[in-house]
Design a protein around this motif. Structure first.
Motif, PDB file in Angstrom:
ATOM      1  N   VAL A 223       0.747  -1.166  -0.007  1.00  0.00           N
ATOM      2  CA  VAL A 223      -0.012   0.179  -0.158  1.00  0.00           C
ATOM      3  C   VAL A 223       0.811   1.539   0.032  1.00  0.00           C
ATOM      4  O   VAL A 223       0.791   2.062  -0.959  1.00  0.00           O
ATOM      5  N   ASP A 224       1.890   1.273   1.168  1.00  0.00           N
ATOM      6  CA  ASP A 224       2.663   2.447   1.013  1.00  0.00           C
ATOM      7  C   ASP A 224       3.741   2.202  -0.009  1.00  0.00           C
ATOM      8  O   ASP A 224       4.734   3.140  -0.247  1.00  0.00           O
ATOM      9  N   GLN A 225       3.849   1.058  -0.618  1.00  0.00           N
ATOM     10  CA  GLN A 225       4.974   0.910  -1.623  1.00  0.00           C
ATOM     11  C   GLN A 225       6.396   1.136  -1.037  1.00  0.00           C
ATOM     12  O   GLN A 225       7.298   2.004  -1.705  1.00  0.00           O
ATOM     13  N   VAL A 226       6.763   0.502   0.046  1.00  0.00           N
ATOM     14  CA  VAL A 226       7.848   0.696   0.687  1.00  0.00           C
ATOM     15  C   VAL A 226       8.590  -0.846   1.184  1.00  0.00           C
ATOM     16  O   VAL A 226       7.691  -1.705   1.452  1.00  0.00           O
ATOM     17  N   ALA A 227       9.702  -0.931   1.072  1.00  0.00           N
ATOM     18  CA  ALA A 227      10.268  -2.132   2.157  1.00  0.00           C
ATOM     19  C   ALA A 227      11.243  -1.584   2.890  1.00  0.00           C
ATOM     20  O   ALA A 227      12.015  -0.690   2.524  1.00  0.00           O
ATOM     21  N   VAL A 228      10.971  -2.414   4.067  1.00  0.00           N
ATOM     22  CA  VAL A 228      12.123  -1.835   5.258  1.00  0.00           C
ATOM     23  C   VAL A 228      13.043  -3.049   5.434  1.00  0.00           C
ATOM     24  O   VAL A 228      12.610  -4.303   5.511  1.00  0.00           O
ATOM     25  N   VAL A 229      14.330  -2.640   5.024  1.00  0.00           N
ATOM     26  CA  VAL A 229      15.410  -3.997   5.348  1.00  0.00           C
ATOM     27  C   VAL A 229      16.550  -3.602   6.074  1.00  0.00           C
ATOM     28  O   VAL A 229      16.793  -2.413   6.428  1.00  0.00           O
ATOM     29  N   GLU A 230      17.241  -4.447   6.398  1.00  0.00           N
ATOM     30  CA  GLU A 230      18.541  -4.376   6.945  1.00  0.00           C
ATOM     31  C   GLU A 230      19.646  -4.238   6.174  1.00  0.00           C
ATOM     32  O   GLU A 230      19.202  -4.629   4.908  1.00  0.00           O
ATOM     33  N   PRO A 231      20.935  -3.794   6.488  1.00  0.00           N
ATOM     34  CA  PRO A 231      21.775  -3.495   5.255  1.00  0.00           C
ATOM     35  C   PRO A 231      22.479  -4.473   4.889  1.00  0.00           C
ATOM     36  O   PRO A 231      23.045  -4.146   3.671  1.00  0.00           O
ATOM     37  N   GLY A 232      22.421  -5.583   5.354  1.00  0.00           N
ATOM     38  CA  GLY A 232      23.309  -6.633   4.701  1.00  0.00           C
ATOM     39  C   GLY A 232      22.482  -7.426   3.680  1.00  0.00           C
ATOM     40  O   GLY A 232      22.889  -8.481   2.926  1.00  0.00           O
ATOM     41  N   VAL A 233      20.825  -7.027   3.525  1.00  0.00           N
ATOM     42  CA  VAL A 233      20.425  -7.715   2.412  1.00  0.00           C
ATOM     43  C   VAL A 233      20.941  -7.396   1.004  1.00  0.00           C
ATOM     44  O   VAL A 233      21.279  -6.316   0.671  1.00  0.00           O
TER      45      VAL A 233
END
Length: 458
Positions: free
Chosen positions: A103-113
């Motif tokens: 819906v918000d068109q975001v991904a929340v990720v850690e830096p090692g992805v």
């Protein structure tokens, strides 16, 4: 209490690594220059959480010990190299995709992805993360944020910074903060997010990123062509970029690279004797026939010798083989290569390529180029024999000449690889003392004692 005692008292045993061989193995990224201090780091911290990072920085700050943030070590400028007495902070183990929000068109990720893993994960939900550096299958999101990485899609979508909404970062003293709200629009205060992106670990350590996404595009299809000369290929590129069908990728190989690719990878389909090669790709949805026809017409109007259409992703993949062979083909010519990433205005690309031949002749090495012609970001390559000390010296001198040439044409010494340790002198020349003084003042505001990645970027 020593810094190592302090770290041992707060970090889990599997996070703090003191084994000399393990520490030395993390001393250098993929830059051509020798490491600053091979094996000279004190310890390796394999962080698993923001708490690990914050604890490490609090102890390091208290003892005045430098910290070098690292990811997958795929960088090309030495930004992740060890420095004497440093703690190497390996973030590659922080590799979780925490949330994908359609819906918000975001991904929340850690830096090692890994970038490619993120792209695959969001694609499963009909979404798209456009930044696509050549090392996407190996490079981490954190590393691409650190260098503001680009890639072949920049001509349409822009660079990594354009898709970073907000960052969770840890400052040099261990303070954890978010750089801004995660909304599409957020203009309160200074743009700390933009400052951290591209700062190469000198301002703060990124421990979480909120990244903007787009709806998934259509399948990639494209057209490639060979030309008698670079000016003909550039004329086609100008017509394509200026036309109504914006390409998602527009790549050029000059005649030297085309010849190297023809010899190294005959199956790539680049004929011997080609003066240049051009590839235009679209990712529009639906029937792309009109767009592919427009690309082919522009190429033929500019004098293309042969035109090949990849009307499906599978057919396009075979056309991309020539571009993928660029770097290994050039390295194979002499056994070694230096890989640059200068950017100039598109109107000056012809001058840049013409004058590379002058540099090659003056230095006695082979200099050629290719890359992202759509946004003016080319990758000059100096091919040389690394077993010949004189050739090695000449190659580095030639690359310095290339950087000066780019600046003289109104360009920059790096479009996407960063500064690290390899381009510090060139950056001083490009930006001048007043801008550099202001940048150093920003560094001091973030990192008063100068422990974060010293000797890099600034």
């Amino acid at each position: 209490m020593s810094v190592l005692d302090g770290l041992a008292g707060i970090l889990p045993d599997d996070v703090l690594v003191l084994d000399e061989a393990a520490v030395a193995a993390r001393a250098h990224d993929e830059a051509a220059a020798a490491p600053l201090a091979d094996g000279a780091a004190l310890a390796l911290v394999r962080a698993r959480s923001t708490d690990d990072v914050a604890a490490t920085l609090r102890v390091a700050h208290a003892h005045g010990v430098p910290v070098v943030p690292q990811g997958a070590l795929t960088g090309l400028a030495g930004a992740a190299d060890a420095v004497p007495g440093a703690i190497l902070l390996d973030l590659s183990g922080m590799d979780r995709v925490l949330r994908i929000d359609p819906v918000d068109q975001v991904a929340v990720v850690e830096p090692g992805v890994l970038v490619a893993d993120l792209q695959a994960a969001v694609a499963e939900q009909g979404l798209f993360y456009p930044p696509d550096p050549a090392s996407a299958s190996r490079a981490t999101v954190g590393g691409t944020i650190a260098t503001n990485a680009g890639g072949m899609r920049c001509v349409k979508y822009g660079v990594t910074r354009d898709f970073v909404r907000s960052l969770q970062v840890v400052l040099a003293d261990g303070t954890v903060l978010d750089t801004r709200a995660t909304t599409v629009k957020a203009v309160a205060g200074y743009d700390l997010t933009g400052l951290v992106v591209g700062s190469e670990g000198t301002l703060a350590v990124v421990t979480q990123a909120t990244l903007g996404l787009l709806p998934a595009p259509g399948p990639e299809r494209g057209v490639s062509a060979t030309f008698a000369s670079v000016p003909d290929a550039l004329a086609a590129a100008v017509a394509i970029v200026g036309g109504p069908h914006r390409p998602s990728t527009l790549e050029l190989l000059d005649g030297v690279v085309a010849g190297a690719v023809a010899a190294y990878a005959p199956s790539a389909g680049v004929p011997e004797g080609a003066g240049a090669w051009l590839l235009a790709v679209t990712d529009e949805r639906g029937d792309a026939t009109a767009t592919l026809d427009a690309y082919a017409d522009a190429m033929r109007a500019a004098g293309a010798l042969a035109v090949e259409v990849g009307a499906s992703p599978e057919a396009l993949d075979s056309l991309l083989a020539a571009r993928r062979a660029f770097q290994p083909a050039m390295r194979a010519l002499r056994g070694g290569s230096l890989n640059g990433d200068v950017s100039v205005p598109r109107s000056r690309l012809g001058e840049l390529i013409d004058r590379l031949a002058d540099i090659a002749a003056a230095r006695g090495v082979l200099v050629a180029t290719g890359g992202h012609v759509g946004d003016g970001n080319l990758h000059p390559v100096v091919a040389f024999d690394p077993a010949d000390p004189a050739q090695t010296v000449a190659a580095h001198a030639a690359m310095s000449d290339v950087l000066r040439l780019a600046r003289s044409l109104g360009g920059t010494v790096t479009g996407e690889h960063g500064i690290g340790v390899e381009k510090l002198e060139a950056l001083d020349d490009e930006l001048g003392p007043d801008v550099r003084a202001l940048q150093r003042a920003i560094k001091t505001a973030f990192d008063p004692t100068g422990i974060l990645n010293p000797g890099k970027k600034l």
